[in-house]
Motif scaffolding. Sequence first.
Motif, PDB file in Angstrom:
ATOM      1  N   ARG A   1       0.812  -1.218   0.000  1.00 56.00           N
ATOM      2  CA  ARG A   1       0.000   0.000   0.000  1.00 56.00           C
ATOM      3  C   ARG A   1       0.850   1.276   0.000  1.00 56.00           C
ATOM      4  NH1 ARG A   1      -5.136   1.723   1.394  1.00 56.00           N
ATOM      5  NH2 ARG A   1      -5.227   3.769   2.412  1.00 56.00           N
ATOM      6  N   ALA A   2       1.837   1.335   0.891  1.00 51.68           N
ATOM      7  CA  ALA A   2       2.658   2.541   1.013  1.00 51.68           C
ATOM      8  C   ALA A   2       3.418   2.817  -0.284  1.00 51.68           C
ATOM      9  CB  ALA A   2       3.627   2.416   2.179  1.00 51.68           C
ATOM     10  N   LYS A   3       3.971   1.764  -0.891  1.00 53.69           N
ATOM     11  CA  LYS A   3       4.714   1.938  -2.136  1.00 53.69           C
ATOM     12  C   LYS A   3       3.792   2.423  -3.248  1.00 53.69           C
ATOM     13  CE  LYS A   3       7.637  -0.392  -5.526  1.00 53.69           C
ATOM     14  NZ  LYS A   3       8.407  -1.595  -5.887  1.00 53.69           N
ATOM     15  N   LEU A   4       2.606   1.813  -3.346  1.00 55.63           N
ATOM     16  CA  LEU A   4       1.664   2.204  -4.382  1.00 55.63           C
ATOM     17  C   LEU A   4       1.194   3.649  -4.193  1.00 55.63           C
ATOM     18  CD1 LEU A   4      -0.508  -1.031  -4.661  1.00 55.63           C
ATOM     19  CD2 LEU A   4       1.121  -0.160  -6.343  1.00 55.63           C
ATOM     20  N   GLN A   5       0.941   4.012  -2.931  1.00 52.94           N
ATOM     21  CA  GLN A   5       0.518   5.383  -2.664  1.00 52.94           C
ATOM     22  C   GLN A   5       1.585   6.378  -3.097  1.00 52.94           C
ATOM     23  OE1 GLN A   5      -0.614   5.042   1.564  1.00 52.94           O
ATOM     24  NE2 GLN A   5      -2.669   5.699   0.949  1.00 52.94           N
ATOM     25  N   ASP A   6       2.841   6.066  -2.816  1.00 48.11           N
ATOM     26  CA  ASP A   6       3.931   6.951  -3.225  1.00 48.11           C
ATOM     27  C   ASP A   6       4.005   7.072  -4.745  1.00 48.11           C
ATOM     28  OD1 ASP A   6       4.749   7.646  -0.709  1.00 48.11           O
ATOM     29  OD2 ASP A   6       6.322   6.134  -0.573  1.00 48.11           O
ATOM     30  N   LEU A   7       3.831   5.952  -5.441  1.00 49.73           N
ATOM     31  CA  LEU A   7       3.873   5.980  -6.904  1.00 49.73           C
ATOM     32  C   LEU A   7       2.774   6.881  -7.464  1.00 49.73           C
ATOM     33  CD1 LEU A   7       4.603   2.229  -7.762  1.00 49.73           C
ATOM     34  CD2 LEU A   7       6.114   4.183  -8.184  1.00 49.73           C
ATOM     35  N   TYR A   8       1.559   6.713  -6.959  1.00 46.84           N
ATOM     36  CA  TYR A   8       0.437   7.514  -7.459  1.00 46.84           C
ATOM     37  C   TYR A   8       0.573   8.988  -7.049  1.00 46.84           C
ATOM     38  CZ  TYR A   8      -2.089   3.387  -9.075  1.00 46.84           C
ATOM     39  OH  TYR A   8      -2.467   2.251  -9.761  1.00 46.84           O
ATOM     40  N   LYS A   9       1.048   9.237  -5.835  1.00 43.67           N
ATOM     41  CA  LYS A   9       1.251  10.618  -5.382  1.00 43.67           C
ATOM     42  C   LYS A   9       2.307  11.320  -6.238  1.00 43.67           C
ATOM     43  CE  LYS A   9       1.913  11.101  -0.961  1.00 43.67           C
ATOM     44  NZ  LYS A   9       2.375  10.724   0.398  1.00 43.67           N
ATOM     45  N   ASN A  10       3.386  10.604  -6.543  1.00 45.11           N
ATOM     46  CA  ASN A  10       4.442  11.194  -7.369  1.00 45.11           C
ATOM     47  C   ASN A  10       3.955  11.486  -8.787  1.00 45.11           C
ATOM     48  OD1 ASN A  10       6.272  11.124  -5.256  1.00 45.11           O
ATOM     49  ND2 ASN A  10       7.134   9.141  -5.844  1.00 45.11           N
ATOM     50  N   LEU A  11       3.122  10.596  -9.322  1.00 45.75           N
ATOM     51  CA  LEU A  11       2.550  10.845 -10.648  1.00 45.75           C
ATOM     52  C   LEU A  11       1.631  12.062 -10.606  1.00 45.75           C
ATOM     53  CD1 LEU A  11       1.684   7.286 -12.037  1.00 45.75           C
ATOM     54  CD2 LEU A  11       3.479   8.849 -12.808  1.00 45.75           C
ATOM     55  N   TYR A  12       0.815  12.151  -9.554  1.00 48.92           N
ATOM     56  CA  TYR A  12      -0.068  13.307  -9.404  1.00 48.92           C
ATOM     57  C   TYR A  12       0.748  14.598  -9.355  1.00 48.92           C
ATOM     58  CZ  TYR A  12      -3.361  16.609  -7.364  1.00 48.92           C
ATOM     59  OH  TYR A  12      -4.129  17.726  -7.120  1.00 48.92           O
ATOM     60  N   SER A  13       1.826  14.591  -8.578  1.00 48.76           N
ATOM     61  CA  SER A  13       2.677  15.771  -8.455  1.00 48.76           C
ATOM     62  C   SER A  13       3.316  16.126  -9.799  1.00 48.76           C
ATOM     63  CB  SER A  13       3.781  15.509  -7.415  1.00 48.76           C
ATOM     64  OG  SER A  13       4.660  16.599  -7.320  1.00 48.76           O
TER      65      SER A  13
END
Length: 281
Positions: free
Chosen positions: A36-48
């Motif tokens: 979960r944490a890794k996936l959240q970081d991936l999606y957050k970084n894409l959003y940014s």
Amino acid sequence: MSETWQTIALSFATSLIVSLITFILGLKSGKNQADRAKLQDLYKNLYSHFSDLKDSLNKNRPKSWKNYKKVERGIYSVEYFPPVKELHRTGDILFIKKGIAKKALELETEVLQYSYELTKHIPQIHAAIVSDLDKYREGYSFKSYQRSESGTDNFETANPKGCNSFFPRNYRDFYNREDITKLFKEMRERKDVAIEFMTGENPITFSAKFYPDGINVDVDEFLEHLYSLLETNVDGFKDLCTKRQTLIRKIEKLNKKLTRKAKEPVGFWETVFGAFTDMFH
């Protein structure tokens, strides 16, 4: 087999199936929680990343390939890796939902290619500016700089007011006719500020300075004539004028999906279907 034994066998089989399903779902849920944490970081970084691209488009200063990681591919070959392309290179894009990953990679390329197209057509824009010198008051000139090739790359109108203050602009701004019209009318009304268009690099390749009263026709007439030339002589000019807003809308649509995935990387039904799909891989 008696009815009692049939009932017992059916009950046992049902319990076994339920236990197996529960076990499989439990394993999948546990794995998802660990990821979960890794996936959240991936999606957050894409959003940014896409928010940054959108911001650069809103400012009419779109990011280019050169803003990102550079990899040498030989003595004369260079390849750039913006964030989504880098995820594809490292394989981390496999953790992103397939549909979102595909759209993100396509949109990133589209935005950066748009930026490339704007820069590529700067020589054509400059050529249109200097193609009809009758529109300028006597006293216009061409300056010679280090990178000037044709002798007409650096243009200045006459400066009858002795103006030495400038609105600095990039040639890309010509793709927004409304803003350019406001800018030239402000110069006409103020009389104390000129407009200087440049290519953006140092040293500059092309430049065009417009001084107050340096144009010998009305601003509306001048811009009507100039934009007629741009639409005729700059490849895909009309499409490029509208593409910025199209790209912004595409980014907004993608970012809505990225926001949801950053909050909940793997939904309930994805867990259910994913659990049983994994059994056959």
